[in-house]
Every structure is written in structure tokens, then in C-alpha cells.
Design an enzyme around this catalytic site. Structure first.
Site, PDB file in Angstrom:
ATOM      1  N   GLY A  13       0.849  -1.188   0.000  1.00  0.00           N
ATOM      2  CA  GLY A  13       0.000   0.000   0.000  1.00  0.00           C
ATOM      3  C   GLY A  13       0.886   1.240   0.000  1.00  0.00           C
ATOM      4  N   LEU A  14       0.299   2.367   0.369  1.00  0.00           N
ATOM      5  CA  LEU A  14       1.069   3.618   0.336  1.00  0.00           C
ATOM      6  C   LEU A  14       2.337   3.522   1.166  1.00  0.00           C
ATOM      7  CD1 LEU A  14      -1.706   6.340   0.590  1.00  0.00           C
ATOM      8  CD2 LEU A  14      -0.210   5.888  -1.343  1.00  0.00           C
ATOM      9  N   GLY A  16       4.024   0.841   2.258  1.00  0.00           N
ATOM     10  CA  GLY A  16       4.974  -0.138   1.746  1.00  0.00           C
ATOM     11  C   GLY A  16       5.670   0.343   0.486  1.00  0.00           C
ATOM     12  N   SER A 255     -20.720   9.108   2.027  1.00  0.00           N
ATOM     13  CA  SER A 255     -20.127  10.370   2.461  1.00  0.00           C
ATOM     14  C   SER A 255     -21.076  11.141   3.374  1.00  0.00           C
ATOM     15  CB  SER A 255     -19.777  11.224   1.252  1.00  0.00           C
ATOM     16  OG  SER A 255     -19.514  12.535   1.663  1.00  0.00           O
ATOM     17  N   ARG A 302     -19.710  13.592  14.203  1.00  0.00           N
ATOM     18  CA  ARG A 302     -19.581  12.192  13.819  1.00  0.00           C
ATOM     19  C   ARG A 302     -19.791  11.185  14.947  1.00  0.00           C
ATOM     20  NH1 ARG A 302     -14.603  10.318   9.903  1.00  0.00           N
ATOM     21  NH2 ARG A 302     -15.236  11.617   8.165  1.00  0.00           N
TER      22      ARG A 302
END
Lengths: 644, 259, 342
Positions: A13-14, A16, A255, A302
């Protein structure tokens, strides 16, 4: 070259990929392991953006310091300050780098990078590339990795599963000297020696059954490191997103802009009312958020929204008595519906229902693991700083981390690093929106140098010098596990155990936790582990056997789940995403500390908890209480961005 | 909403293959209908209880999947004869135009099968190497901002950059076969994408040379299936045409200037 | 022990399935791949394509029902071009080049219309099929009409069944002797057999489709039409060209079917004299034919059987005059012949 130090990166991923690029750039060969082609890693799913102080915000009074402050405040001060300082100060540089890599960031008329507002800040500080920023950033790094791969500096092992770290404790200290991995196609199990190993293996959403995460996010790799002797940090810190689309296979994000644009959350007033939502008259609908919070209505922050929805469903008031409530935008004018088109289409694509006509069904879903493998770091020390030119002023001690120091983001096992979502370092008790991508890339780029430096001079000598007997032991251990699994003719279906695990964890350790419920979960996990010992495996072949892979990960998930439960039981306070109904307040003494969880088969839940105090070198503790007005503003500020 | 008359179960015919170069065979499963059920959920249901309609206990089906949100590109399959992402293939839609309340699921045919529905798409990644699909940056050190770009150019590039290497375009392409060397829409579009970046341009000549070789852009037969099956609605045919234009210009320049 | 080896650099991906060796053309074909592709495109559009347009335009003159006079005039003009042979050789080479590479390219892909029945995809497959059909058609067309091949007798060709000759014609009308006289020959062939008519119909539709669709795809391949809108608009232009050429062909086709053989001049008759295997004459009026021939001092003579054999005829000796029915269409044509002959 033959005896050149080697680095293994697990996870593509980002974090790694950034690590691979940085280590390769530092001149060391990299073996990159991933269960999927790296371009398919879970980072692709991030939609929102990536935060960084930028030149426009800077002229309006925003600064890297403030970005750090927001991150610490958002994380309820459970994050260490020097790493966050360093990360937020690197953020603009990271954006520039990604920009140079060709990531198609949205642009202004003058060709500058466009910005959007995001939660937790009053400044536009979020860079974005359409509605798929994570995908675009990942591809940018994937391309650079491919470039190094073409040059022979990075060697990819895709469809290989990390099984265990090779830990050499012959010197009295645990030192990682490589990994054991398995080819998921041929089922070949092999040892790979390395002088340093980076775990960039992401989150653990699958422990909760259905989450917003990819099917590969089992947390299995982190759990294996945990079992091998690396502690976990704050395992109980799990972020839940209030509005997700529950699916048969997973939960998909909806969203928050749907609420921002006027969407209303409701359930039928009568328990078990199974009429079609459009047949339920207005006076028989319970707009519980509007009723309970007349000021903010559907726009409550949230965590409150998440808890309210959760409670309503726990009381059996959910749609059909299940875990779902309506998010209704059918009453909105066409223009607003058009504005929301992108997110409404996602709903329609995966549910088959048109949200313009029929109210959406949503429920909170596990979204991100703030906790993870415990890592340490070396705070900035001007005397040890060899990178800042003599002509430039140096920073104060504790302002950031020491660049290139081998300690940065190393686990309790020397030579074993944890980057990105797999570690616990940056987000404390709650992660701010659009900070995840940043932390992953930052780890790879900043700490990648630390890895390279360590690999050049590893503890306990070169990996190539480790006795074969040490290495073979781990290979045999893993082969034995596979044999045991393929010879399991017991009575328990692993998929059923996983389903029950998910249900139990979601009910006990997500939005609202109580001692009573957690103890129940502890017992349930014990039961599941007993049943796991008597598995029934339907695929006993030794070729591309996904059954074995899944069942093996299931065992590791159960152990990780226990750490989550034990951490949740031990933390008798409420902080960030960890909300204890029986302890609703933040209690800094003794809980302003990292939950350090050690694997200990003899302890309750196989887990021993230690509290590690968190120093506050930069920002003092303060109450995390987004003022009512701010809360509303923050929530609104997200809308223009998300609706794009 | 499932109408009351809808049967409670349906059948899934799956084309299976035990390994590379092994013979393929079909198995049929009966699966319970559930709300918002996609093909992945169906496969999960089968995995939990792999018994065929003939009552035979079989090994669970092997398949490839990842994000299940149609962004990772893993779960491409041929469903009811059409290539698509199985995560966004919803059962009610599939049954609507299916015969006998049956859905067929097959692996892609343009890539070697590893097992069952799991294929090896390494060729797509290799092709990205062939066209040097990257921006040749100087390194990761802080060298300031990247080149400025107009919003229009960004929009054009972004559309292509959403390519998730799923392989739908190649599966549907009549010119792309298991044993020829056509690059296909995916790699050609990526070559164009990088040619359009200010720094990426540095490798434009090399990319165009790759596109000029066997299997290059000139092999495209303009069947234009790619653009119709692309789940990300990438303007692939336009990208191919633009790459063709770049190549034409490049060839003419090369002919007259010798470089 | 093998399992615990150090992770030495590996050249092939361990565990990855072996890549299949893919067919690629060796040597110059792969070296000049792009140039050959572009030349292929060009050779289809320019020499072949332009020739076909001219050819169809010339043929369309058949519609005037003037016994092919306008047509013949055009043909003679073409034959008056100096160094025609070189032009012909150039054309044949272009066709051979285009066809050779085209066949190779055709078999490099594999149509999938059944699964993906989109219009563009259907045209992709059609482009390849029509290419093959066009190649076969053009070959027979040129071989039979231009080279006067009698292809192994398999082609039971009505074009030039050499059952008869007109001795002395070549001396007396040298110009005519060298003229292919395609118009009456083709016209007769079309009238003679539904199959020939059908072959011409299919063949020419294939050629015209192949050319106009090729023009559409070439515009994309060369990068002339790069937006979807431009592709669409150019598509309409190509459809227009297709229709225009089909109109030309339609004119030639109808003209041929309505061709009146008896209305030809004696010289034309002499040059066109032929018959067919079953003894059917192209001319309705045998007596008038004989009179016409006599008026220019000629007489049709049956070729010796062995000569006929060589050219593929059945060896049977046939009487020179055996009036019989000409194809029905010719009858109609004869009826209207007078009207159109102006």
C-alpha cells in the site's frame, strides 16, 4: 552485491511502496511482498484527500504547527508529539513530491493545486485528486516502484503471504532477520533473509466481519508479529464511520455530505414496522437525531451520530429490527440531488436502489485502525542532527524525529519496523480525515531512510550469517501449521467462526463499550478459539488454497481480537473513538498513556497490558471538546468538498 | 425490493479449473437470495458451504477480490457472458436477463487461469513496464512543487489515471488474445497519460518507440469494445487515437530529422 | 535446505505461472512494424481505394444504356494511358501488399461479436471478413476479366468461353482485339447467372465497405479523429462515401443487367463474340448477328474441340446457330434497349 544488505517490505500500500522507493533510492535492494498485486492494495479506497499546510493556508495564518495541534487534539493526545510534529512538517514536502510524481491533483485556474475543507480544521488544507485521492496517490508510488523494479532494484513478490518474522534471539535480544512467506498460488513456503523487515500491512477491519476495508485487511500479519514478540499499541482504538452502506459482503462508505445537504436520519416509530419506507407516513417516522438534538439535528458531530444510530439499533428500533437506519434524501430538491450525484451513484451501483426515490439504509461501520503494532522513535536532538546544514538554525529537542535514526518506527523486535496503518503512531485515539494517507507516505519516506541505515549495520550481524537452523525452524513451524490445517477434519466451519467473530466484535467493541459487554466478548472469544482448534477445512489440496490462507488468518484474527477486547476492558475511560458507557469521561490519570499489549498465552485473553506514559514535549493536554459552534462549523465545512 | 413472487433461491453455474493448463469444467450451485447481494457475496455463500446442486461436496471456488468497491480492479470475471467487476454485479440485475433463474460465472479468457476464477494478469503490469508508465523524477528529496497544470489537462489525465488494471478492456478486445503481444487499451492509454505530463514527457520518445513496435498502438483494430466495457468509463478510444497521433507526428519527425 | 536459502535476486517471479511464448513476427516485419502498419493503411486508401473509386465511376457509365459506349470510351481512355503496365503492376503490388499484411493482421486477432455485439465490434469483424472476401473477389475479377484466365476449369466462366472465334478480326480491328471489353462480358455474365450476379454484388459491397470502414478506422489510427465526436462525424462522412460508391455500383449493376447485346455494333459483336457451354448465345437474333458479321466481312467459326478443351470448354461440337433463350433479364433489356440508347 551478493552480500549487500537486503530489506524486505511486507505490504504494497502507500506505506509499503513509499518505503520501497525510499530504501531503493538509498541504494539497498528491496524485496516487496504483497498478498495482492501492489496496485490493488487497500489504499486505493481512500476518497477524500491528503492534508498539508499549503501556501494559501499559510498566508491565512495556518501552519504546520497548527496541523500538528489539530492532529493531536483530534487524537485526544494519545499520539506521541514528535512523530506528529515531523509528519505535519513533512506534509507539504510530501505533497510536492507526489505532485512531481504526476499525481493528477485537482487544479485551480492558474494551474495551482486545488484545496478543499475537511473535518477538524477551519482552513482549506486538503489536497485531492477527484474522488479517488488514495487511488491516485497509490498509483503515483506504484509507478515509481515499477520504475525501480524495471531497474532491478525492487523485486516484487506479489500473491505472496507473509507468515512469520524470522526472529533470532540467540544473542539474548530479539532481532528480525527475515520472514517466512508463502506463494498463495503454488503454496510454496520459503524463508527470505533480510537485514531489516518493514511491516506495512494495513488495518484489521476483517476482525469486525464487515467493515469498509478490503478483504485482505485481516490484521493477520500484525497479529503474527504480535505473537512473535512485538507489542501492540492502543489496539482498542478503532475508528467507526457513522454512515456506511451495509452490504452482504462488506460495508461501503456513504459520504457525510448526504447529511450536510439536508439528508434526514430516521427509523419507523413502531418497532418491527416492516412497511416500505415510502408507505410510512411522516408522523410515524422517528427522526431521532432531530428530536434528541434540536439544535444540530442531523448535523451532530460524527461520534454522536454514530452512537445514536448504534443505540437506536441496539434497542431493536433499527429497520426490521436489524442494524440499519434510513438516511433519507428523497425530499431534497433535484438540484441538491444532482450535486450529490457521485455518492448517490455509488449507493445505487451497489444496492440496486435509487436513493433519489427510496431512502438509503445505512449503519456505522469500522473504518480505520488507529492502534497497531507498537513502534518507537528517536526524538529530534540538535546535537545528533547531521542533516541540517550548519548555516541553518536547528530545531529544539523533541521537535520532530531524528532523521535517519534506526530507531524510528521500529517495533519491540529489532530490525522489524511497522509503517502506516499497521503501526499505532500518529492518530492517537481518533484519526482526522485526510491524515491517513499522509501518515502512510510519511512513514515510508521518512522512516525508510532509518530502515536503510539500520540494514547497513544490523544488530547481531548480517542476515546472511544467521545459522540455517534458526531459519529452518520458522519454515518448519509454518509448514506444520499448513499441514495441521489441511488435515483438519473437525466440525467447525471457519467462515461461520469468522461471522460470529465479526458480530461479537461489532456489538461489543466499536461504538459504545461497557465492561459487562466486553466481558461477554472475552468469553465469546475464548469459545471461538476453542472451536477454532477443531476446524473443518473443505479444501485440502496444496494448490492456490484460499481456504488454508483464510483459516490461518482467522486464528490470528482471534488473537488480535482478544488484544482489542483486553485493551478496551483495561482502558476505563472514554477517549476519542473509545467510548465507555460506564466511564463516559476522559481520565488522564492513569489513562493518558499508551495501551501496550504483549502477547502472553498464560494471561487472560492471551494478553498482558502495560501502560506507557506519553510525554508532552510540545503541546500541553487540554480537554477535547469541539465547542458546539465549532462542531457545527466543522461538519458543514466538510460539505462542499465531499459533495464534489 | 424483491417482489413476493421471486424465487427464494437461484442457480449459479461456475466454470472451474483446478490449475493452469488443466481442463475446465462446470459446476452448479443453488444459492439463497439475500438483499443487496452481489457476485462476491454469492461466492462467499458458496465458500461457506460448497455443495453443488447434485449434492456433491466440492472444494470451495477460488477467486480474486480486494476492495469490493470497484476501485482495486481485482475481481474481474465474465458474468453471464460479459466481462465486469463481480463486486458491482448485483444478483437481481443479473437474474433479470438470465434464463432459467441461473447466473453463469467464468474466469477471464484472455489471461491464463491460475485456478477457477483466479487469473494471472501479470501481462498487464509487464506492459506498463514496456511503455515506461512512470514519471522519471529526480528522486524523493524536496525539490519543490511539480509542474503547473491547467484544470482541463488535469481532468483529461485524471480520467485515464483512474484505470485500475482490471483487464475488462482487454478481455473484450478482439485484437487482444492469449497468445499475441498486443498491448491493448490499458497500456496504450497509460503511455498517453504519461506523455501528457510535463516531466513524464521526457520519456515520450521511448514510450512511442514501444508503441511503434509489434503489439503497439497500430495493431488496434478500433473495435472500441474497450471503452464500452470499462467500469471506470475511461475514454480509452480517445486515448488510443491521441497516442496514434503522437506516434504519427513522432514518426514523421524522426523520418525528417533522424531522431 | 532449499527452502531456507537466502533471498538472492531472482530474475523470474518465483511461483508465477510460466509466461506463454507469444507469437511475434521475426525480423523486418517486427523491426518496421509501425511503418508497415501505416503503409498497409495507406496502400488500402490511396492506390487501391482511389482506383476502386475510378473503376466504379467508370462502370457506373453502364447505366446510360448506350451499349456501353460511354463506358467503352472511358475504358479506352484508360488503356491509352502510356506505360499502363507499370500502373497496373503498381496497383497489383499495392493490392498484394495490402492483402498479404491484411491477412496476417486478420489472423492476429479473434472476433468476439457473439459476446459483445456492439456496432463498432461488428464492423471490426466485418472489416476482416470483407477483406478476405474482397481479396478473393478481386483475384477472380482480375484473373478472369483482365488476364483472361480460365481458372482450372473450375470457374465455369461465362466471361470468355472460347467456343467461337472470328478469324481475321484481330488484323482488321487491332484496337478492339486488345480491348478487354469488360462491359459486355461482365454484363453477359451477370445476366447469365444469378450466382455471378450475387458474387459481384457481395464482392463489390465487401470492397466498398472495406474501403469506407477502413477510412474510418484509419482516421483514428493516424490520429486524425481523436475525440469521440470527431470519430462520429467522420463516420457519417464514411457512410456517405459508402452510399455514393454503392450508387455507382448500383448504376453499373443495373446497367449490366439491362445491357442489350443485339444493339451492339458489328465490330463490337465481332470482338465480343462468345458463347457458353450449353450453347446459349449472348445474342438473341442469330440472323442479325450473322448479317452484322458479314457486313464487316467476318464470320464466326467454331473453335476446334481440343482448343476448346484447353480453355476448359466441353469438347462437344456445337452447331454455330442454335437459337435458344437468353437469360430472362436480357429479354427485358432488349425491350428497353431502344429507349436507353441515346
Amino acid at each position: 552485491m551478493a552480500d549487500s544488505p537486503r530489506v524486505i517490505v511486507v505490504g504494497g500500500g502507500l506505506a509499503g511502496l513509499a518505503a520501497s522507493v525510499r530504501v531503493a533510492e538509498a541504494g539497498l535492494p528491496v524485496d516487496l511482498f504483497s498478498m495482492v498485486p501492489v496496485k490493488r492494495s487497500h489504499s486505493v479506497c481512500a476518497q477524500g484527500g491528503i492534508n498539508a499546510c499549503n501556501k494559501v493556508a499559510a498566508q491565512q495564518g495556518y501552519s504546520e504547527w497548527q496541523h500538528m495541534d489539530e492532529t493531536l487534539y483530534g487524537g485526544d493526545f494519545l499520539n506521541h508529539q514528535p512523530p506528529v510534529y515531523e509528519m505535519t512538517h513533512w506534509a507539504p514536502k510530501i505533497i510536492n513530491l507526489l505532485d512531481r510524481m504526476g499525481v493528477p491533483f485537482n487544479r485551480t485556474n492558474e494551474g495551482e493545486r486545488d484545496l478543499r475543507l475537511f473535518g477538524g480544521s477551519l482552513f482549506k488544507r486538503t489536497h485531492f485528486a477527484g474522488a479517488s485521492t488514495g487511488q491516485q496517490l497509490l498509483y503515483g508510488l506504484d509507478e515509481q516502484t515499477r520504475r525501480y523494479e524495471a531497474e532491478g532494484k525492487v523485486n516484487k513478490y506479489e500473491f505472496w503471504e507473509f507468515l512469520w518474522p524470522i526472529v533470532d534471539d540467540s544473542t539474548g535480544e530479539k532481532v528480525c532477520k527475515g520472514i517466512v512467506a508463502q506463494d498463495m498460488r503454488t503454496m510454496e513456503i520459503r524463508a527470505f533473509r533480510a537485514d531489516a523487515v518493514v511491516m506495512a500491512t494495513g488495518g484489521n477491519g476483517l476482525i469486525y466481519g464487515k467493515s469498509t476495508m478490503s478483504v485482505i485487511c485481516t490484521g493477520g500479519a500484525a497479529s503474527r508479529c504480535y505473537q512473535a514478540g512485538a507489542a501492540l499499541g492502543n489496539p482498542e482504538m478503532i475508528q467507526v464511520h457513522p454512515t456506511a452502506i451495509p452490504g452482504e459482503d462488506k460495508c461501503r462508505l456513504m459520504s457525510e455530505s448526504a447529511r450536510g445537504e439536508g439528508g434526514r436520519v430516521w427509523v419507523p416509530r413502531t418497532k418491527g414496522d416492516d412497511r416500505h419506507p415510502l408507505d410510512i407516513p411522516e408522523n410515524e417516522r422517528w427522526y431521532f437525531l432531530e428530536e434528541k438534538y434540536p439544535d444540530y439535528g442531523n448535523l451532530v458531530p460524527r461520534d454522536i451520530a454514530t452512537r445514536e444510530i448504534f443505540w437506536v439499533c441496539q434497542d431493536g428500533m433499527g429497520i426490521g429490527g436489524g442494524n440499519m437506519v434510513y438516511l433519507d434524501i428523497t425530499h431534497l430538491p433535484q438540484a441538491t440531488k444532482d450535486k450529490l450525484a457521485a455518492i448517490l451513484e455509488i449507493y445505487e451501483k451497489f444496492t440496486g436502489d435509487d436513493p433519489r426515490e427510496v431512502p438509503m439504509k445505512i449503519f456505522p461501520a469500522v473504518h480505520y485502525s488507529m492502534g497497531g503494532v507498537y513502534t518507537t522513535y528517536t526524538p529530534y536532538d540538535p546535537d545528533k542532527d547531521t542533516y541540517t546544514p550548519a548555516t541553518q538554525p536547528k530545531r529544539k529537542p523533541g521537535e520532530g524525529m531524528l532523521l535517519g535514526d534506526p530507531q524510528n518506527m521500529t517495533t519491540d523486535i529489532a530490525g522489524l519496523y511497522a509503517f502506516g496503518e499497521a503501526n499505532y503512531a500518529y492518530h492517537g485515539a481518533t484519526r482526522l480525515g485526510a491524515n491517513a494517507l499522509l501518515s502512510c507516505i510519511f512513514d515510508g519516506l521518512f522512516c525508510g531512510l532509518s530502515v536503510a541505515n539500520y540494514a547497513r549495520d544490523p544488530k547481531g550481524g548480517k542476515a546472511s550469517g544467521v545459522a540455517d537452523s534458526v531459519v529452518d525452524r520458522f519454515v518448519e513451524q509454518e509448514k506444520h501449521k499448513v499441514t495441521k490445517l489441511t488435515e483438519s477434519h473437525g466440525s467447525n466451519n471457519p467462515y461461520e467462526i469468522h461471522r460470529e467473530l465479526g458480530v461479537e466484535m461489532t456489538a461489543s467493541a466499536t461504538v459504545v463499550k461497557t465492561e459487562e459487554r466486553l466481558l461477554q466478548a472475552r468469553a465469546k472469544l475464548n469459545e471461538l478459539r476453542e472451536r477454532y482448534a477443531d476446524l473443518k477445512i473443505t479444501d485440502t489440496g496444496l494448490y492456490t488454497n484460499q481456504n488454508v490462507s483464510f483459516s490461518r488468518a482467522l486464528g490470528d484474527m482471534l488473537i488480535y481480537a482478544q488484544a482489542i477486547i483486553e485493551g478496551s476492558i483495561a482502558r476505563k475511560e472514554s477517549r476519542g473513538s473509545h467510548y465507555r458507557d460506564d466511564f463516559p469521561d476522559r481520565i488522564d490519570e492513569p489513562f493518558h498513556a499508551t495501551t501496550k499489549a504483549w502477547y502472553d498465552p498464560s494471561a487472560e485473553g492471551s494478553c498482558r497490558i502495560e501502560w506507557e506514559p506519553i510525554p508532552l514535549p510540545l503541546v500541553p493536554l487540554r480537554k477535547r471538546d469541539y465547542g458546539a459552534a465549532t462542531a457545527k462549523k466543522t461538519d458543514e465545512s466538510k460539505e462542499p468538498a465531499a459533495a464534489k | 425490493m424483491i417482489a413476493p413472487a421471486t424465487p427464494k433461491t437461484f442457480k449459479v453455474r461456475i466454470k472451474r479449473q483446478d490449475g493452469r493448463d488443466q481442463p475446465a469444467y462446470w459446476q452448479e450451485f443453488e444459492v439463497e437470495r439475500r438483499p443487496s447481494q452481489n457476485i462476491i457475496a454469492v461466492l462467499q455463500q458458496i465458500a461457506a458451504n460448497p455443495v453443488t446442486t447434485a449434492g456433491e461436496q466440492v472444494e470451495p471456488v477460488v477467486w480474486d477480490s480486494g476492495c469490493l468497491e470497484e476501485v482495486c480492479g481485482s475481481c474481474t470475471m465474465v458474468i453471464n457472458g460479459h466481462v465486469r467487476q463481480s463486486c458491482s454485479a448485483l444478483v437481481p440485475d443479473l437474474l433479470e436477463d438470465a434464463d432459467d433463474n441461473t447466473i453463469t460465472v467464468e474466469p477471464m479468457t484472455k489471461f491464463p487461469v491460475v485456478r477457477d476464477l483466479f487469473v494471472d494478469r501479470q501481462r498487464m503490469f509487464d506492459n506498463l513496464v514496456k511503455v515506461k508508465a512512470w514519471v522519471p523524477i529526480d528522486g524523493t528529496h524536496d525539490l519543490g512543487e511539480g509542474p503547473k497544470e491547467s484544470p482541463e489537462k488535469q481532468q483529461e489525465r485524471y480520467a485515464i489515471s483512474r484505470c485500475m488494471t482490471c483487464g475488462c478492456c482487454l478481455e473484450a478486445c478482439p485484437q487482444f488474445t492469449l497468445d499475441n503481444d498486443f498491448l491493448g487499451a490499458q497500456a496504450i492509454a497509460q503511455a498517453y497519460y504519461f506523455n501528457e505530463h510535463e516531466t513524464g514527457k521526457k520519456l515520450k520518445g521511448e514510450r512511442l518507440e514501444a508503441l511503434a513496435g509489434p503489439g503497439g498502438v497500430a495493431d488496434c483494430g478500433n473495435a472500441q469494445n474497450c471503452v464500452k466495457v470499462c467500469p471506470k468509463e475511461i475514454p480509452l478510444t480517445e486515448a488510443i487515437a491521441k497516442a496514434g497521433r503522437q506516434l504519427t507526428v513522432h514518426a514523421v519527425k524522426k523520418f525528417f530529422t533522424g531522431k | 535446505m532449499t527452502a531456507a536459502t537466502t533471498s538472492a535476486p531472482v530474475t523470474t517471479r518465483p511461483g508465477a505461472p510460466k509466461p506463454k511464448t507469444r507469437t511475434s513476427v521475426a525480423g523486418p516485419l517486427s523491426q518496421h512494424h509501425f511503418v508497415l502498419r501505416r503503409l498497409h493503411s495507406l496502400s488500402g486508401i490511396v492506390p487501391v481505394g482511389l482506383f476502386v473509386i475510378g473503376h466504379l465511376f467508370t462502370n457506373a457509365q453502364m447505366i446510360w444504356q448506350d451499349n456501353g459506349e460511354t463506358f467503352q470510351h472511358e475504358v479506352e481512355f484508360i488503356h491509352s494511358i502510356p506505360a499502363l503496365l507499370f500502373i497496373e503492376i503498381a496497383l497489383w503490388s499495392a493490392i498484394a501488399f495490402h492483402a498479404g499484411l491484411g491477412l496476417y493482421y486478420t489472423f492476429s486477432g479473434k472476433g468476439n461479436v457473439a459476446a459483445y455485439s456492439y456496432g463498432d465490434n461488428i464492423r471490426y469483424s466485418l472489416q476482416r471478413w470483407t477483406g478476405v472476401i474482397a481479396l478473393v473477389f478481386i483475384f477472380f475479377h482480375i484473373a478472369t476479366l483482365r488476364w483472361r484466365w480460365d481458372i482450372l476449369g473450375l470457374w465455369d466462366t461465362p466471361f470468355y468461353y472460347k467456343g467461337y472465334s472470328v478469324p481475321g478480326m484481330e488484323e482488321q480491328f487491332p484496337a478492339l482485339a486488345n480491348v478487354p471489353l469488360s462491359a459486355p462480358l461482365t454484363a453477359y455474365a451477370l445476366q447469365y447467372s444469378v450466382w455471378v450476379a450475387l458474387l459481384y454484388l457481395v464482392g463489390v459491397v465487401a470492397v466498398v465497405f472495406h474501403w469506407s470502414n477502413g477510412l474510418w478506422t484509419a482516421a483514428i489510427s493516424w490520429g486524425l479523429t481523436i475525440s469521440t465526436g470527431a470519430m462520429k462525424k467522420w463516420g457519417y462522412v464514411c457512410i456517405g462515401l459508402f452510399v455514393a460508391l454503392m450508387v455507382f455500383f448500383g448504376a453499373a449493376f443495373v446497367g449490366s443487367l439491362r445491357y442489350d447485346f443485339d444493339a451492339m455494333t458489328p465490330q463490337q459483336k465481332a470482338a465480343t463474340l462468345f458463347t457458353v457451354g450449353d450453347g446459349q448465345w449472348a445474342f438473341d437474333d442469330k440472323e442479325r448477328l450473322e448479317t452484322d458479321l458479314a457486313s464487316i466481312g467476318m464470320e464466326a467459326v467454331l473453335l476446334p474441340p481440343e482448343d476448346a478443351d484447353e480453355t476448359g470448354a466441353a469438347g462437344d461440337e456445337r452447331p454455330i446457330v442454335e437459337p435458344s433463350e437468353t437469360p430472362g433479364v436480357a429479354d427485358d433489356a432488349a425491350d428497353h434497349g431502344g429507349d436507353a440508347a441515346h
